[in-house]
Design a protein around this motif. Structure first.
Motif, PDB file in Angstrom:
ATOM      1  N   PRO A   1      -5.026 -16.115  10.085  1.00 45.11           N
ATOM      2  CA  PRO A   1      -5.342 -17.546  10.128  1.00 45.11           C
ATOM      3  C   PRO A   1      -5.271 -18.217   8.761  1.00 45.11           C
ATOM      4  CG  PRO A   1      -6.915 -16.300  11.455  1.00 45.11           C
ATOM      5  CD  PRO A   1      -6.095 -15.300  10.705  1.00 45.11           C
ATOM      6  N   ASP A   2      -5.680 -17.485   7.702  1.00 50.19           N
ATOM      7  CA  ASP A   2      -5.677 -18.078   6.367  1.00 50.19           C
ATOM      8  C   ASP A   2      -4.449 -17.689   5.549  1.00 50.19           C
ATOM      9  OD1 ASP A   2      -6.591 -15.485   6.390  1.00 50.19           O
ATOM     10  OD2 ASP A   2      -8.142 -15.777   4.874  1.00 50.19           O
ATOM     11  N   GLY A   3      -3.459 -17.095   6.206  1.00 49.92           N
ATOM     12  CA  GLY A   3      -2.189 -16.839   5.556  1.00 49.92           C
ATOM     13  C   GLY A   3      -2.211 -15.760   4.492  1.00 49.92           C
ATOM     14  N   LEU A   4      -1.476 -16.012   3.429  1.00 53.04           N
ATOM     15  CA  LEU A   4      -1.257 -15.009   2.387  1.00 53.04           C
ATOM     16  C   LEU A   4      -2.367 -15.077   1.340  1.00 53.04           C
ATOM     17  CD1 LEU A   4       2.304 -14.324   0.971  1.00 53.04           C
ATOM     18  CD2 LEU A   4       0.209 -13.571  -0.138  1.00 53.04           C
ATOM     19  N   THR A   5      -3.285 -14.140   1.419  1.00 53.54           N
ATOM     20  CA  THR A   5      -4.383 -14.038   0.458  1.00 53.54           C
ATOM     21  C   THR A   5      -4.462 -12.603  -0.049  1.00 53.54           C
ATOM     22  OG1 THR A   5      -6.061 -13.378   2.077  1.00 53.54           O
ATOM     23  CG2 THR A   5      -5.691 -15.760   1.777  1.00 53.54           C
ATOM     24  N   ALA A   6      -5.205 -12.384  -1.114  1.00 45.64           N
ATOM     25  CA  ALA A   6      -5.367 -11.034  -1.655  1.00 45.64           C
ATOM     26  C   ALA A   6      -5.973 -10.103  -0.606  1.00 45.64           C
ATOM     27  CB  ALA A   6      -6.250 -11.073  -2.905  1.00 45.64           C
ATOM     28  N   LYS A   7      -6.996 -10.572   0.080  1.00 48.46           N
ATOM     29  CA  LYS A   7      -7.657  -9.750   1.099  1.00 48.46           C
ATOM     30  C   LYS A   7      -6.675  -9.353   2.200  1.00 48.46           C
ATOM     31  CE  LYS A   7     -11.525  -9.869   4.385  1.00 48.46           C
ATOM     32  NZ  LYS A   7     -10.717  -9.709   5.619  1.00 48.46           N
ATOM     33  N   ASN A   8      -5.836 -10.299   2.609  1.00 49.54           N
ATOM     34  CA  ASN A   8      -4.901 -10.023   3.692  1.00 49.54           C
ATOM     35  C   ASN A   8      -3.764  -9.106   3.253  1.00 49.54           C
ATOM     36  OD1 ASN A   8      -6.480 -11.642   5.289  1.00 49.54           O
ATOM     37  ND2 ASN A   8      -5.175 -13.456   5.101  1.00 49.54           N
ATOM     38  N   VAL A   9      -3.341  -9.240   2.007  1.00 44.42           N
ATOM     39  CA  VAL A   9      -2.314  -8.336   1.479  1.00 44.42           C
ATOM     40  C   VAL A   9      -2.834  -6.901   1.482  1.00 44.42           C
ATOM     41  CG1 VAL A   9      -1.043  -7.660  -0.605  1.00 44.42           C
ATOM     42  CG2 VAL A   9      -1.117 -10.064   0.087  1.00 44.42           C
ATOM     43  N   VAL A  10      -4.053  -6.723   1.010  1.00 43.74           N
ATOM     44  CA  VAL A  10      -4.656  -5.392   0.982  1.00 43.74           C
ATOM     45  C   VAL A  10      -4.792  -4.839   2.398  1.00 43.74           C
ATOM     46  CG1 VAL A  10      -6.797  -4.131   0.505  1.00 43.74           C
ATOM     47  CG2 VAL A  10      -5.863  -5.706  -1.195  1.00 43.74           C
ATOM     48  N   GLU A  11      -5.246  -5.670   3.324  1.00 39.40           N
ATOM     49  CA  GLU A  11      -5.418  -5.216   4.707  1.00 39.40           C
ATOM     50  C   GLU A  11      -4.085  -4.816   5.326  1.00 39.40           C
ATOM     51  OE1 GLU A  11      -6.312  -7.417   8.797  1.00 39.40           O
ATOM     52  OE2 GLU A  11      -8.095  -7.328   7.507  1.00 39.40           O
ATOM     53  N   ALA A  12      -3.046  -5.596   5.052  1.00 34.53           N
ATOM     54  CA  ALA A  12      -1.720  -5.298   5.611  1.00 34.53           C
ATOM     55  C   ALA A  12      -1.199  -3.954   5.097  1.00 34.53           C
ATOM     56  CB  ALA A  12      -0.747  -6.420   5.271  1.00 34.53           C
ATOM     57  N   ILE A  13      -1.342  -3.724   3.789  1.00 29.62           N
ATOM     58  CA  ILE A  13      -0.855  -2.466   3.214  1.00 29.62           C
ATOM     59  C   ILE A  13      -1.669  -1.286   3.741  1.00 29.62           C
ATOM     60  CG2 ILE A  13      -0.601  -1.149   1.082  1.00 29.62           C
ATOM     61  CD1 ILE A  13      -0.009  -3.805  -0.345  1.00 29.62           C
ATOM     62  N   ALA A  14      -2.980  -1.447   3.829  1.00 32.16           N
ATOM     63  CA  ALA A  14      -3.833  -0.370   4.337  1.00 32.16           C
ATOM     64  C   ALA A  14      -3.521  -0.072   5.799  1.00 32.16           C
ATOM     65  CB  ALA A  14      -5.310  -0.742   4.172  1.00 32.16           C
ATOM     66  N   THR A  15      -3.257  -1.121   6.577  1.00 30.21           N
ATOM     67  CA  THR A  15      -2.907  -0.926   7.986  1.00 30.21           C
ATOM     68  C   THR A  15      -1.600  -0.160   8.109  1.00 30.21           C
ATOM     69  OG1 THR A  15      -4.050  -2.956   8.628  1.00 30.21           O
ATOM     70  CG2 THR A  15      -2.385  -2.116  10.156  1.00 30.21           C
ATOM     71  N   TYR A  16      -0.625  -0.524   7.274  1.00 32.05           N
ATOM     72  CA  TYR A  16       0.637   0.217   7.272  1.00 32.05           C
ATOM     73  C   TYR A  16       0.405   1.675   6.898  1.00 32.05           C
ATOM     74  CZ  TYR A  16       5.058   2.085   5.666  1.00 32.05           C
ATOM     75  OH  TYR A  16       6.139   2.898   5.478  1.00 32.05           O
ATOM     76  N   SER A  17      -0.419   1.909   5.879  1.00 32.31           N
ATOM     77  CA  SER A  17      -0.693   3.281   5.450  1.00 32.31           C
ATOM     78  C   SER A  17      -1.275   4.106   6.583  1.00 32.31           C
ATOM     79  CB  SER A  17      -1.651   3.282   4.249  1.00 32.31           C
ATOM     80  OG  SER A  17      -1.075   2.635   3.138  1.00 32.31           O
ATOM     81  N   ARG A  18      -2.098   3.481   7.406  1.00 30.02           N
ATOM     82  CA  ARG A  18      -2.705   4.206   8.526  1.00 30.02           C
ATOM     83  C   ARG A  18      -1.680   4.588   9.590  1.00 30.02           C
ATOM     84  NH1 ARG A  18      -6.990   0.378   7.349  1.00 30.02           N
ATOM     85  NH2 ARG A  18      -8.740   1.579   6.484  1.00 30.02           N
ATOM     86  N   SER A  19      -0.539   3.937   9.574  1.00 30.80           N
ATOM     87  CA  SER A  19       0.508   4.286  10.544  1.00 30.80           C
ATOM     88  C   SER A  19       1.306   5.499  10.100  1.00 30.80           C
ATOM     89  CB  SER A  19       1.461   3.095  10.738  1.00 30.80           C
ATOM     90  OG  SER A  19       2.360   2.970   9.647  1.00 30.80           O
ATOM     91  N   LEU A  20       1.120   5.926   8.853  1.00 32.06           N
ATOM     92  CA  LEU A  20       1.908   7.031   8.300  1.00 32.06           C
ATOM     93  C   LEU A  20       1.232   8.368   8.589  1.00 32.06           C
ATOM     94  CD1 LEU A  20       2.894   5.451   4.867  1.00 32.06           C
ATOM     95  CD2 LEU A  20       4.299   5.655   6.917  1.00 32.06           C
ATOM     96  N   TYR A  21       1.260   8.752   9.838  1.00 30.05           N
ATOM     97  CA  TYR A  21       0.717  10.048  10.196  1.00 30.05           C
ATOM     98  C   TYR A  21       1.827  10.907  10.789  1.00 30.05           C
ATOM     99  CZ  TYR A  21       0.554   8.540  15.107  1.00 30.05           C
ATOM    100  OH  TYR A  21       0.884   8.111  16.370  1.00 30.05           O
ATOM    101  N   THR A  22       1.639  12.209  10.712  1.00 28.10           N
ATOM    102  CA  THR A  22       2.683  13.148  11.135  1.00 28.10           C
ATOM    103  C   THR A  22       2.139  14.068  12.228  1.00 28.10           C
ATOM    104  OG1 THR A  22       2.084  14.705   9.380  1.00 28.10           O
ATOM    105  CG2 THR A  22       3.782  13.072   8.869  1.00 28.10           C
ATOM    106  N   PRO A  23       2.183  13.634  13.473  1.00 25.65           N
ATOM    107  CA  PRO A  23       1.610  14.413  14.569  1.00 25.65           C
ATOM    108  C   PRO A  23       2.531  15.551  15.000  1.00 25.65           C
ATOM    109  CG  PRO A  23       2.669  12.464  15.436  1.00 25.65           C
ATOM    110  CD  PRO A  23       2.799  12.377  13.933  1.00 25.65           C
ATOM    111  N   ASN A  24       2.031  16.314  15.938  1.00 23.64           N
ATOM    112  CA  ASN A  24       2.833  17.311  16.660  1.00 23.64           C
ATOM    113  C   ASN A  24       3.464  18.380  15.780  1.00 23.64           C
ATOM    114  OD1 ASN A  24       2.313  15.956  19.129  1.00 23.64           O
ATOM    115  ND2 ASN A  24       3.992  14.528  18.705  1.00 23.64           N
ATOM    116  N   SER A  25       2.709  18.824  14.778  1.00 21.35           N
ATOM    117  CA  SER A  25       3.172  20.030  14.080  1.00 21.35           C
ATOM    118  C   SER A  25       3.141  21.175  15.082  1.00 21.35           C
ATOM    119  CB  SER A  25       2.253  20.351  12.901  1.00 21.35           C
ATOM    120  OG  SER A  25       0.983  20.812  13.359  1.00 21.35           O
ATOM    121  N   ARG A  26       3.843  22.244  14.778  1.00 21.37           N
ATOM    122  CA  ARG A  26       3.838  23.376  15.706  1.00 21.37           C
ATOM    123  C   ARG A  26       2.430  23.941  15.862  1.00 21.37           C
ATOM    124  NH1 ARG A  26       6.582  27.765  14.373  1.00 21.37           N
ATOM    125  NH2 ARG A  26       6.988  27.250  12.196  1.00 21.37           N
ATOM    126  N   PHE A  27       1.639  23.851  14.799  1.00 26.06           N
ATOM    127  CA  PHE A  27       0.255  24.323  14.918  1.00 26.06           C
ATOM    128  C   PHE A  27      -0.554  23.419  15.838  1.00 26.06           C
ATOM    129  CE2 PHE A  27      -4.137  24.798  13.097  1.00 26.06           C
ATOM    130  CZ  PHE A  27      -4.339  26.097  13.544  1.00 26.06           C
TER     131      PHE A  27
END
Length: 229
Positions: free
Chosen positions: A61-87
């Protein structure tokens, strides 16, 4: 340490300085040895990119702010998971997902006590431990001790935290050489032997070292870029 699966760590950085991806992201952006840029400089630059300005306006709602930039990057980082190893598949019931050699490596991994620190969803990443419980790693390493070697002490200034580090996750460990906070172990086998000596007080045979290494290879998961190609 890899960014993959970092969302599942209880602490971030070798010294555990950060408890959240948001805190970590904020620090990295402003750290002079990393990105080294202040928000009053960064935000106008981002605003000049139409795609960024539009995307932030659509998602916040408030567009491009420091808080939102940090949240966007952190959200992306949380998507970087590597499931389904053989173990992972093995633990979910597919007993053929790892072979007999790897199963023996897993047995040794437990029998020697590696699991006392490397456990949980990330096979580590959720507690702190002194580097050199059963011996003086830093004396034997032979290099001058630096500030980085002090580990968690740099955060707490507590003498008890001298040479204490966050136990790393072992997911994808076969892909992330060199090892340890100082990069001193060039191979997985070397890292296993150092851990056995200084953390467990054990001397492993070449065969047992190789078996444990074979097990650790089963912790390599599916990487996002591979799934999308």
């Amino acid at each position: 340490p890899t960014v993959y699966n970092s969302a599942f760590n209880a602490y971030l950085n070798w010294n555990g300085r950060f408890a959240t991806l948001e805190d970590f992201t904020t620090a990295v952006i402003q750290n002079p040895t990393a990105m080294g840029i202040e928000w009053q400089v960064l935000l106008p630059k981002l605003q000049q990119v139409p795609e960024y300005a539009r995307a932030f306006k659509q998602n916040y709602p408030d567009g491009l702010t420091a808080k939102n930039v940090v949240e966007a990057i952190a959200t992306y980082s949380r998507s970087l998971y590597t499931p389904n190893s053989r173990f992972d598949l093995y633990l979910r019931g597919d007993k053929s997902a790892i072979n007999a050699t790897e199963k023996e490596g897993y047995r040794l991994f437990k029998a020697y006590g590696c699991v006392s620190c490397h456990q949980g969803m990330n096979v580590g990443g959720n507690l702190f431990q002194k580097f050199g419980i059963m011996g003086d790693y830093f004396r034997d390493r032979g290099k001058k001790i630096t500030k980085v070697d002090l580990g968690r002490y740099n955060v707490t200034q507590d003498e008890a935290d001298m040479f204490v580090f966050r136990v790393p996750s072992l997911r994808n460990v076969a892909l992330t050489a060199p090892y340890f906070h100082d990069g001193s172990a060039r191979t997985l086998e070397q890292a296993i032997n150092i851990m056995a000596k200084y953390q467990l007080g054990r001397s492993l045979s070449a065969k047992d070292t190789q078996l444990i290494a074979q097990f650790l290879y089963t912790l390599t998961g599916e990487h996002p870029e591979l799934k999308s190609s």
